[in-house]
Motif scaffolding. Structure first.
Motif, short mmCIF file in Angstrom:
data_model
loop_
_atom_site.label_atom_id
_atom_site.label_comp_id
_atom_site.label_asym_id
_atom_site.label_seq_id
_atom_site.Cartn_x
_atom_site.Cartn_y
_atom_site.Cartn_z
N GLN A 77 5.13 7.42 1.60
CA GLN A 77 5.18 6.86 0.67
C GLN A 77 5.00 7.33 -0.80
O GLN A 77 3.91 8.33 -0.46
N ASP A 79 4.05 7.59 -4.65
CA ASP A 79 3.65 6.76 -5.89
C ASP A 79 4.12 7.42 -6.95
O ASP A 79 3.73 8.72 -7.30
N THR A 85 6.06 2.26 -5.88
CA THR A 85 5.99 3.09 -4.87
C THR A 85 7.53 3.06 -4.06
O THR A 85 7.96 1.89 -3.75
N ASP A 87 9.39 4.54 -0.41
CA ASP A 87 8.93 5.07 0.89
C ASP A 87 10.36 5.94 1.27
O ASP A 87 11.34 5.45 1.00
#
Length: 143
Positions: A77, A79, A85, A87
């Motif tokens: 993940q 940010d 966020t 993935d």
């Protein structure tokens, strides 16, 4: 003079992804940043639903519409710092090219970062793409 400058613009060859015609890819492409990090400017590409930053031989490339990848231990993940966020399945090949493929988004987005870029840059600029790839809603997250 403007025509002369336009004729000198660089174009990076990027292979079109199998699902590049998906409507969400148009939204992704409209949201890509003009620069990655502080010194990789966006340049023209040769195919639909693609983007590139840098220069020929040392460019970060992005393709929207690649096949989704299933669950993987390589899922991370990232940010963006603004609460977005994303993935990514993150891998490197034997040549040292980093591959980032969105996880849990259909169509998926792929970003390739060659060694010529990572010699002088970290791959942290992947966070700069969060707003663009978030145009495709996430349906799954890294486990």
């Amino acid at each position: 003079m403007i025509l002369a400058l336009a004729g000198c613009a660089r174009t990076i060859g990027v292979e079109v992804a199998p699902h590049a015609a998906e409507p969400e890819c148009a939204d992704v492409m409209l949201a890509v940043p003009d620069e990655l990090g502080t010194d990789l400017p966006k340049v023209r590409t040769s195919s639909q639903a693609t983007a590139a930053w840098g220069e020929p031989g040392a460019a970060v490339t992005m393709r929207c519409g690649v096949e989704q990848i299933g669950p993987s231990a390589d899922c991370q993940q990232v940010d963006s710092g603004d609460g977005t966020t994303v993935d990514w399945i993150v891998t490197t090949d034997d040549a040292g090219t980093w591959s980032f493929v969105t996880y849990g988004r259909d169509p998926a987005v792929e970003v390739l970062v060659p060694p010529a870029v990572t010699e002088d840059h970290s791959t942290s600029f992947i966070a700069d793409l969060a707003q663009a790839v978030s145009q495709v809603p996430a349906t799954k997250e890294c486990q």
